[in-house]
Scaffold this motif. Sequence first.
Motif, PDB file in Angstrom:
ATOM      1  N   THR A 127       0.830  -1.204   0.000  1.00 18.11           N
ATOM      2  CA  THR A 127       0.000   0.000   0.000  1.00 18.11           C
ATOM      3  C   THR A 127       0.864   1.253   0.000  1.00 18.11           C
ATOM      4  O   THR A 127       0.466   2.277  -0.570  1.00 18.11           O
ATOM      5  CB  THR A 127      -0.938   0.020   1.223  1.00 18.11           C
ATOM      6  OG1 THR A 127      -0.194  -0.253   2.419  1.00 18.11           O
ATOM      7  CG2 THR A 127      -2.037  -1.017   1.081  1.00 18.11           C
ATOM      8  N   GLY A 147      -4.976   3.608  -0.734  1.00 22.52           N
ATOM      9  CA  GLY A 147      -3.607   3.667  -0.242  1.00 22.52           C
ATOM     10  C   GLY A 147      -3.536   4.117   1.208  1.00 22.52           C
ATOM     11  O   GLY A 147      -2.844   3.509   2.026  1.00 22.52           O
ATOM     12  N   GLY A 150      -5.107   1.430   3.482  1.00 25.87           N
ATOM     13  CA  GLY A 150      -4.214   0.281   3.605  1.00 25.87           C
ATOM     14  C   GLY A 150      -3.052   0.562   4.543  1.00 25.87           C
ATOM     15  O   GLY A 150      -2.708  -0.277   5.389  1.00 25.87           O
TER      16      GLY A 150
END
Length: 246
Positions: A127, A147, A150
């Motif tokens: 990520t 992103g 994560g």
Amino acid sequence: MKNKVFLVLGWLISLIFLYFALHGLSWSLVIASFAKVSFLTPILMIGTYCLGFVIRALRWKFLLPHGIPIADSLGAVVLGYAANNILPARLGELVRAQAIGRKCEISRSLALASIFVERIFDGLVMTGLLYLGIRGQDIPNWALSVGVLGLSIFGGALCLVLILAFTRSLWEAKIKAFPSSKLNNILGQFAKGFTLIGRNAQLPFTILGLTILVWLVECIMFYVAIQSFDIKVPTTAPLFVMGLVN
């Protein structure tokens, strides 16, 4: 019988999604595109992919008890990833834990916990690379959110594992107090698999470095594929594709 059901289910799911992936393709254009690719490209990609397995095996060796040969960890990693291509829900990880447990006579629970720790590092790095890949690009907001989400999830999970690893003496006695000796053993071995990351202060950084190397090597494979088809994308595209796919 149960194994056959999982095998059939895995093939069925794969075939269904393969149909949707290939439906409507212009096969003449696909063949023409592949005809332009150098024969060295698949060799380079396969070699890069195999190198990634070696690095994964070395990383897993550090997460397992001392004395596990890298050849054994490599064999189990390859077997597990092969099973993941057939079985749904990444059940190949169970195959990997079973393989290393049988080969090296260690607890399957311990091996499974070490894989779980490995996956936390994978998620954190993937990520992170995904986030780097979409920085400054015209990417939908949902991709940026993936992103950030994560990083938050895997970063929090890693912090929890490290806390458990470095406070083992505080909670280990609680597990031993359970009435069932079998449950004690399973939970104890699973907990040990988590805490091996805390054997020394340098090990988490070693695992992190090897994890970054694993996924950068895989990025090279994506980069070679993109360049071989002469696809015009930003230089960070391999980071984005690799992170999103995985």
